[in-house]
Design an enzyme around this catalytic site. Structure first.
Site, PDB file in Angstrom:
ATOM      1  N   GLU A  76      -1.262 -24.626 -46.334  1.00  0.00           N
ATOM      2  CA  GLU A  76      -0.340 -25.424 -47.151  1.00  0.00           C
ATOM      3  C   GLU A  76      -0.896 -25.694 -48.550  1.00  0.00           C
ATOM      4  O   GLU A  76      -1.082 -26.844 -48.957  1.00  0.00           O
ATOM      5  CB  GLU A  76       0.001 -26.744 -46.456  1.00  0.00           C
ATOM      6  N   CYS A 136      -4.748 -30.322 -60.019  1.00  0.00           N
ATOM      7  CA  CYS A 136      -5.948 -30.858 -60.661  1.00  0.00           C
ATOM      8  C   CYS A 136      -5.768 -30.877 -62.174  1.00  0.00           C
ATOM      9  O   CYS A 136      -5.101 -30.001 -62.736  1.00  0.00           O
ATOM     10  CB  CYS A 136      -7.159 -29.992 -60.272  1.00  0.00           C
ATOM     11  N   GLU A 188       4.084 -23.681 -37.984  1.00  0.00           N
ATOM     12  CA  GLU A 188       3.855 -25.002 -37.389  1.00  0.00           C
ATOM     13  C   GLU A 188       5.176 -25.727 -37.205  1.00  0.00           C
ATOM     14  O   GLU A 188       6.023 -25.735 -38.095  1.00  0.00           O
ATOM     15  CB  GLU A 188       3.018 -25.890 -38.320  1.00  0.00           C
TER      16      GLU A 188
HETATM   17  C1  GLA Z   1       0.741 -29.740 -41.820  1.00  0.00           C
HETATM   18  C2  GLA Z   1      -0.655 -29.178 -41.697  1.00  0.00           C
HETATM   19  C3  GLA Z   1      -1.254 -29.379 -40.346  1.00  0.00           C
HETATM   20  C4  GLA Z   1      -0.964 -30.764 -39.817  1.00  0.00           C
HETATM   21  C5  GLA Z   1       0.533 -30.957 -39.824  1.00  0.00           C
HETATM   22  C6  GLA Z   1       0.940 -32.299 -39.255  1.00  0.00           C
HETATM   23  O1  GLA Z   1       1.714 -28.861 -41.463  1.00  0.00           O
HETATM   24  O2  GLA Z   1      -0.707 -27.823 -42.045  1.00  0.00           O
HETATM   25  O3  GLA Z   1      -2.647 -29.186 -40.442  1.00  0.00           O
HETATM   26  O4  GLA Z   1      -1.576 -31.714 -40.622  1.00  0.00           O
HETATM   27  O5  GLA Z   1       0.987 -30.932 -41.145  1.00  0.00           O
HETATM   28  O6  GLA Z   1       2.333 -32.425 -39.202  1.00  0.00           O
END
Ligand code: GLA
Ligand code: GLA
Length: 664
Positions: free
Chosen positions: A153, A158, A305
């Site tokens: 992500e 900066c 995810e």
């Molecule tokens: C993001 C991150 C993960 C985790 C999730 C929690 O997607 O990539 O590492 O922190 O959020 O929802």
């Protein structure tokens, strides 16, 4: 170049982030057993493992990862191996504070969480390249490896001195000379003329509104600087394993990186998707992000995810009721996902995410969440051969561009209530509720394959994009264009006349004389074929050839056109100068779609039922609060149940069917 197919090989990937460094190795044995039982095909390993892999500078410890990859491989579980560069170990910030980001006001962003790196720091980049090289050399040929996952992500910003130097180099490439930069940024105003490159800074905290063109270039620069970090690591892993696809995961509808530019550099587009289970429109938020992922990928994509239940970063974190996790997972598959994965496999007992759900919750495999995860694994296994790689046809495109987002949301604009993401969501919702499958597209992309193109609002449009839109309509396309569009050029200069003349010509308008933003809660009544309330925004329009579809019926603009339609070349262009409330927006877009010859994926479905075609399959997904009866003419095999169906499909709450045409 390898792609997602090289990892899926004709099935659907199923799994999670696996962070086993949190557990003693005995636990790993139970993990792989339960993974197998749940149908897990793939886990993402090492995302945040830098401190464990390189506990002190240059001293690597790979023994545990060797054992882990061998164990997973022995159990037939593939590995998406991550470079751990999203979370540098404390020693990097301690020994090299210049790798830590500086906020806009100059304060240091410290270690103690994650993502504390300056993308422009040569020291950070050197250390990131070194650990990536070690991993790639060691595991590039490991039989468990199915994909590389770079960082996590990306989104760090900066404003430090190294960033300033890097920004100046980027600006020289873009603008060539100081004169070019001064002209592009309009520095004649407010005494901002730059006489020396060294005077130029990233837009740090300032006394009053900062230069908008500088802010826009800084957003572009930051996206590019992060992309350089990505491509540098991508190049390292690809050198060691050229046949293994490489990805990085984006946040849901993220703002910070230009996805169109990034997607070109990724072998696989991967997204993280976290709709709120307590949000009645959660399914639509999912659909929007899924459509974005598919469109960026130009085909199948990876759901990297999602949450098996609750997240832990909203003010209130609701778990998913029975069936919802399966429903939203199948929705992702319907909309083009060839991989369905979670954050994370086993729920943490310590650390920042100990209240975030996982496939294997604190209470263990008897928990409903684990049982549902295992059932989903079986579903995906059944669907894989019929689904993997299949395209999702879409006749409609919604135009989306990060440049327009960045430029349109700066301070000093007509209304701070204009919210790019919310607006895109509102328009996408109208199409989603009407069961029109929609791609997202760049405004300069080839649009000729779409019957209808909608623009919720694109404040900035380049010359190329404007010519593209005119060509699209002239040659027979239907354009539905929203307010505050075509106002600025690529450097955020207002177009002569206030709105680009080419766009006005297509829309059949003489001018937009005034922007007329509305206050929170304020509505206007509009009259036309039907009456409807609108909110947020209005405009003082003068038509030149367009017919008026609806007029303002009250307020300061009473009597003036609110919605217009114009026949242009072989096509038609609609303009909405105000935001109709949701039912009316859906009605207007449906009307434009019908006039363009479009039909919903399935006609006459009960409210709350989503229908999506993928290849020859028809997905029906019930997001409504109760059972739904769907009429779908023909004979079908439901791939989830194995049942043969004719014409009627009953879906329970959170129920889904995946239908393949069958002989009568
Ligand atoms: C993001 C991150 C993960 C985790 C999730 C929690 O997607 O990539 O590492 O922190 O959020 O929802
Ligand atoms: C103040 C300033 C002006 C201008 C206006 C805008 O009055 O002195 O330069 O910025 O605000 O309202």
């Amino acid at each position: 170049m390898p792609d997602l197919h090289d990892a899926t090989r004709g099935r659907l990937l199923y799994g999670a982030d696996y962070n086993p460094e949190q557990w003693p190795e005995e636990t790993w044995q139970e993990d792989v057993r339960l993974m197998r039982q749940a149908g897990v095909t793939t886990v993402t390993v090492g995302v945040f493992s830098w401190a464990r892999l390189e506990p002190t500078p240059g001293a690597y410890e790979f023994g545990w990862l060797d054992r882990l990859l061998d164990l997973l491989h022995a159990h037939g579980i593939g590995v998406v191996l991550a470079t751990p560069t999203a979370s540098p170990p404390p020693w990097l910030g301690h020994l090299h504070p210049e790798t830590l980001p500086r906020a806009e006001n100059g304060t240091t962003v410290w270690y103690g969480s994650r993502n504390q790196f300056c993308p422009s720091s040569p020291t950070y980049r050197r250390h990131a390249a070194a650990i990536t090289e070690q991993l790639a050399a060691r595991y590039g040929a490991h039989p468990a490896l199915v994909m590389w996952h770079i960082n996590n992500e990306y989104g760090t910003h900066c404003w430090c001195d190294a960033t300033a130097a890097h920004f100046r180099r980027w600006l020289r490439d873009r603008h060539g000379t100081l004169d070019g930069l001064n002209s592009a940024w309009g520095t004649a105003f407010w005494s901002q003329h730059y006489a020396d490159w060294d005077e130029i800074l990233p837009p740090r905290q300032a006394q009053y509104i900062r230069n908008p063109a500088q802010l826009l270039d800084f957003a572009r620069f930051t996206s590019d600087a992060l992309l350089e970090c990505y491509t540098a690591e991508h190049a390292v892993v690809a050198r060691h394993s050229p046949a293994v696809p490489v990805t990085t995961n984006h946040m849901p509808f993220w703002r910070g990186q230009d996805g169109w530019a990034w997607a070109k550099e990724q072998d696989v587009v991967a997204l993280d998707i976290y709709p709120d289970p307590a949000d009645a429109l959660g399914a639509q938020h999912g659909a929007l992000v899924q459509d974005l992922a598919r469109s960026l990928a130009g085909g199948p994509w990876m759901l990297m995810e999602q949450a098996a239940g609750a997240v832990n970063w909203r003010p209130v974190n609701r778990p998913k009721p029975a069936g919802l996790m399966r429903l939203w997972s199948l929705q992702a598959v319907a909309r083009g996902a060839d991989a369905v994965c979670f954050f994370q496999w086993r729920q943490s007992r310590q650390g920042a995410e100990k209240f975030h759900s996982a496939m294997l919750p604190h209470s263990g495999p008897r928990n409903r969440v684990y049982r549902e995860a295992a059932a989903l694994g079986a579903d995906l296994d059944r669907l894989g051969p019929a689904v993997a790689g299949a395209p999702v046809p879409a006749d409609t495109a919604l135009l989306h561009d990060w440049d327009a987002w960045w430029a349109g949301e700066q301070p000093g604009r007509p209304s701070e209530l204009l919210d790019y993401r919310e607006n895109v969501t509102a328009w996408h919702r109208a199409l989603w509720e009407a069961n029109h499958t929609t791609d997202l597209a760049h405004p300069a992309a080839d649009l000729t394959r779409y019957r209808m193109v909608v623009i919720p609002s694109l404040y900035l449009l380049t010359d190329t994009a404007l010519d593209n839109l005119a060509h699209y309509v002239r040659t027979g396309g239907t354009l539905v264009c929203g307010w505050f569009t075509g106002v600025a050029d690529h450097q955020d200069r207002i177009r002569p006349g206030g709105v680009d003349a080419r766009l006005l010509d297509v829309l059949g308008l003489a001018a937009v004389h005034q922007w007329w933003p509305l206050n929170e809660g304020e509505t206007l009544r509009c009259t036309g074929t039907e009456d409807f309330p609108s909110s947020l925004w209005a405009e003082e329009l003068e038509t030149a050839g367009a017919e008026t579809v609806a007029r303002y019926a009250d307020g300061d603009l009473a009597g003036l056109p609110a919605v217009t339609r114009h026949a242009y070349g072989a096509g038609a262009a609609w303009y909405l100068s105000t935001r109709p409330e949701p039912d009316a927006l859906r009605a207007l877009l449906t009307r434009a779609a019908r006039a363009a010859g479009l039909r919903p994926t399935v006609e006459g479905l009960p409210a709350g039922v989503e229908a999506v075609r993928r290849g020859e399959l028809l997905f029906l997904l019930n997001h409504g609060p109760e059972q739904a009866k769907c009429e779908v003419p023909g004979h079908w095999d439901d791939l989830l149940t194995g049942h043969r169906l004719a014409a009627t499909v009953a879906l329970e709450r959170h129920g889904a069917a995946v239908l393949r045409p069958a002989a009568p």
